[in-house]
Scaffold this motif. Structure first.
Motif, PDB file in Angstrom:
ATOM      1  N   TRP A 170       3.815  14.341   0.321  1.00  0.00           N
ATOM      2  CA  TRP A 170       3.437  13.171  -0.485  1.00  0.00           C
ATOM      3  C   TRP A 170       2.431  13.564  -1.564  1.00  0.00           C
ATOM      4  O   TRP A 170       2.581  13.204  -2.734  1.00  0.00           O
ATOM      5  CB  TRP A 170       2.855  12.093   0.427  1.00  0.00           C
ATOM      6  CG  TRP A 170       2.667  10.765  -0.253  1.00  0.00           C
ATOM      7  CD1 TRP A 170       3.555   9.746  -0.343  1.00  0.00           C
ATOM      8  CD2 TRP A 170       1.493  10.336  -0.960  1.00  0.00           C
ATOM      9  NE1 TRP A 170       3.014   8.694  -1.057  1.00  0.00           N
ATOM     10  CE2 TRP A 170       1.751   9.035  -1.449  1.00  0.00           C
ATOM     11  CE3 TRP A 170       0.253  10.915  -1.236  1.00  0.00           C
ATOM     12  CZ2 TRP A 170       0.826   8.296  -2.186  1.00  0.00           C
ATOM     13  CZ3 TRP A 170      -0.674  10.191  -1.975  1.00  0.00           C
ATOM     14  CH2 TRP A 170      -0.391   8.910  -2.428  1.00  0.00           C
ATOM     15  N   LEU A 182       2.385  14.476   4.952  1.00  0.00           N
ATOM     16  CA  LEU A 182       1.351  14.061   4.014  1.00  0.00           C
ATOM     17  C   LEU A 182       1.226  15.071   2.877  1.00  0.00           C
ATOM     18  O   LEU A 182       0.994  14.701   1.718  1.00  0.00           O
ATOM     19  CB  LEU A 182       0.019  13.907   4.745  1.00  0.00           C
ATOM     20  CG  LEU A 182      -1.132  13.284   3.954  1.00  0.00           C
ATOM     21  CD1 LEU A 182      -0.727  11.933   3.378  1.00  0.00           C
ATOM     22  CD2 LEU A 182      -2.358  13.132   4.837  1.00  0.00           C
ATOM     23  N   SER A 190      -9.017   7.034  -1.905  1.00  0.00           N
ATOM     24  CA  SER A 190      -8.035   6.955  -2.979  1.00  0.00           C
ATOM     25  C   SER A 190      -8.729   6.834  -4.331  1.00  0.00           C
ATOM     26  O   SER A 190      -8.299   7.421  -5.326  1.00  0.00           O
ATOM     27  CB  SER A 190      -7.100   5.763  -2.766  1.00  0.00           C
ATOM     28  OG  SER A 190      -6.333   5.924  -1.595  1.00  0.00           O
ATOM     29  N   LEU A 217      -0.008   4.087   0.962  1.00  0.00           N
ATOM     30  CA  LEU A 217      -0.838   5.108   1.600  1.00  0.00           C
ATOM     31  C   LEU A 217      -1.655   4.499   2.739  1.00  0.00           C
ATOM     32  O   LEU A 217      -1.841   5.138   3.786  1.00  0.00           O
ATOM     33  CB  LEU A 217      -1.762   5.749   0.562  1.00  0.00           C
ATOM     34  CG  LEU A 217      -2.553   6.977   1.030  1.00  0.00           C
ATOM     35  CD1 LEU A 217      -1.608   8.075   1.511  1.00  0.00           C
ATOM     36  CD2 LEU A 217      -3.445   7.500  -0.086  1.00  0.00           C
ATOM     37  N   SER A 228       0.231   3.109  -5.633  1.00  0.00           N
ATOM     38  CA  SER A 228       0.570   3.897  -4.444  1.00  0.00           C
ATOM     39  C   SER A 228      -0.351   3.634  -3.261  1.00  0.00           C
ATOM     40  O   SER A 228      -0.103   4.121  -2.164  1.00  0.00           O
ATOM     41  CB  SER A 228       0.518   5.393  -4.782  1.00  0.00           C
ATOM     42  OG  SER A 228       1.405   5.704  -5.834  1.00  0.00           O
ATOM     43  N   ARG A 229      -1.405   2.868  -3.477  1.00  0.00           N
ATOM     44  CA  ARG A 229      -2.436   2.759  -2.439  1.00  0.00           C
ATOM     45  C   ARG A 229      -2.001   1.935  -1.240  1.00  0.00           C
ATOM     46  O   ARG A 229      -2.354   2.252  -0.106  1.00  0.00           O
ATOM     47  CB  ARG A 229      -3.733   2.221  -3.048  1.00  0.00           C
ATOM     48  CG  ARG A 229      -4.325   3.194  -4.060  1.00  0.00           C
ATOM     49  CD  ARG A 229      -5.635   2.733  -4.653  1.00  0.00           C
ATOM     50  NE  ARG A 229      -6.058   3.683  -5.693  1.00  0.00           N
ATOM     51  CZ  ARG A 229      -7.190   3.597  -6.375  1.00  0.00           C
ATOM     52  NH1 ARG A 229      -8.028   2.606  -6.121  1.00  0.00           N
ATOM     53  NH2 ARG A 229      -7.482   4.490  -7.296  1.00  0.00           N
TER      54      ARG A 229
END
Length: 422
Positions: free
Chosen positions: A199, A196, A158, A171, A167-168
């Motif tokens: 996203w 994915l 990331s 994720l 957002s991590r």
């Protein structure tokens, strides 16, 4: 010749190395194997043959060719997007063009620059682990996969890509579920890739020119910015390629490194003499990482290749249109290149392992993966002198995925009970 026991049978996952050894001892050259779905393909297990196939342009990774070969073999449809992961499933010149676009993110200099951040993330995750037990008491078991091996690679990738901090966490949860039994059951690989991709498509949309970017001015430009810039240059990168590259970077960077780290810790804890040797001589860590990668690679087999024409490999003729896979796990334990290959020896003179592949598809992220494993192992050994398996008698629980070799869980104890060593 077809191996009697199908590959990827439930019993296979508990005795993968024994299976590959039996295939290798069955005779020189590749062997025709059958998976539980009835798909037959050629399996390459010897080190020399593996390198030869991985270098041979007559074996194609073009996705339409692979999809057609699987369809003709009657293999269950994997859904849209199963094969379109560029760099993994492409041939030159497309592969050459795409690899050039992302190679700058994995130069030795860029990886070295990430070193302090990888160390910081590692210790943040270990700080969270420390909160799970009371100092001076025996710790409750901690699942090292969930606490460290799953989140570390996601956070590092990331950082490299430029995923916004907000957002991590989501994720991490999403990517972790992909590597669990429940996540694996939630749709085929094509469906998971599609989700994915959606996203990342939304992430790309939020980073188009003119949209405010969540990044401090002093920070280096991230990979996503560079790929978006390439996207806007004529003929450099299509919409589909841009999103698929991001999907690949996350999936490949996460899944393989998670497996490497879990496998390395598990192997050391199951070999107390090697663990003690590494604690006594921490300078052995870089070489120990290479031996651990050889001993239990997380990428057990390569993705499929298709023969463009009849190709002879070590006396076996693989016919045009046939499907081929190379077992990196088997090649790493080939006694022709590694004496006593089933023995873990962190002082071994480096054996030529293929855990990152070979040839034009050699893993771009290998330096970053090595950095993460070295950093995490070093931190664990320094911080937890009593680190041990929670129950050494329990067998490992491997993910039931044939081309990957990774643990579902790794329960450990961080400290001994008071007086336990007396």
């Amino acid at each position: 010749m077809t191996v009697a026991a199908p590959i990827d049978h439930p019993a296979f996952f508990g005795d993968q190395h024994g299976y590959y050894e039996r295939v290798r001892e069955d005779g020189p050259g590749p062997r025709l194997v059958r998976n539980p779905h009835g798909l037959e393909y050629w399996l390459v297990t010897r080190h020399a043959d593996a390198k030869a196939v991985l270098l041979d342009a007559r074996f194609s990774k073009e996705p339409r060719r692979a999809a057609r070969a699987l369809s003709e073999a009657g293999y269950p449809d994997q859904g849209p997007g199963s094969f379109f992961l560029p760099l993994v499933n492409s041939d030159p010149p497309d592969h050459t063009r795409l690899r050039a676009l992302v190679s700058g993110a994995f130069t030795p200099r860029r990886v070295a620059e990430l070193g302090p951040r990888v160390e910081e993330i590692t210790h943040q995750l270990l700080d969270e682990m420390d909160r799970l037990h009371v100092p001076g008491t025996e710790s409750a078991p901690v699942d090292l996969m969930a606490a460290l091996a799953f989140p570390l690679p996601v956070l590092v990738i990331s950082e490299l890509i430029g995923v916004p901090h907000r957002s991590r966490a989501a994720l991490i949860g999403w990517a972790t579920r992909m590597l669990t039994v429940s996540g694996a059951a939630g749709g085929g690989p094509g469906e998971r890739t599609r989700r994915l991709g959606l996203w990342f498509g939304s992430l790309v949309g939020a980073r188009r020119p003119g949209v405010r970017v969540e990044r401090a001015p002093e920070e280096q430009p991230d990979l996503l910015s560079a790929l978006i810039a390439a996207h806007h240059q004529e003929d450099r990168l299509s919409d589909e390629e841009l999103v698929s590259l991001l999907v690949l970077l996350l999936v490949a960077g996460h899944e393989t490194t998670t497996g490497m780290l879990g496998n390395a810790v598990d192997a050391l804890l199951r070999h107390p003499d090697q663990l003690a040797g590494l604690r006594a001589e921490p300078e052995l860590l870089p070489g120990a990482v290479e031996e651990l990668l050889r001993y239990e690679t997380s990428l057990a087999r390569t993705t499929l290749r298709v023969a463009r024409e009849d190709v002879e490999v070590a006396g076996a003729v693989i016919p045009a249109g046939a499907i081929v896979s190379v077992s990196l796990a088997a090649a790493n334990r080939d006694p022709d290149v590694c004496p006593e290959p089933g023995r873990l020896d962190i002082t071994r003179e480096r054996a030529p392992h293929l855990s990152f592949g070979h040839g034009i598809h050699f893993c771009l992220g290998a330096p970053l993966a090595r950095l993460q494993v070295r950093t995490a192992l070093g931190a664990l050994l320094t911080r937890y002198p009593d680190l041990a398996l929670a129950d050494p008698g329990q067998p490992q629980h491997w993910r039931p995925v044939g081309d990957m070799r990774g643990l579902l869980t790794l329960p450990v104890r961080l400290t001994e009970a008071p007086g336990a060593a007396a």
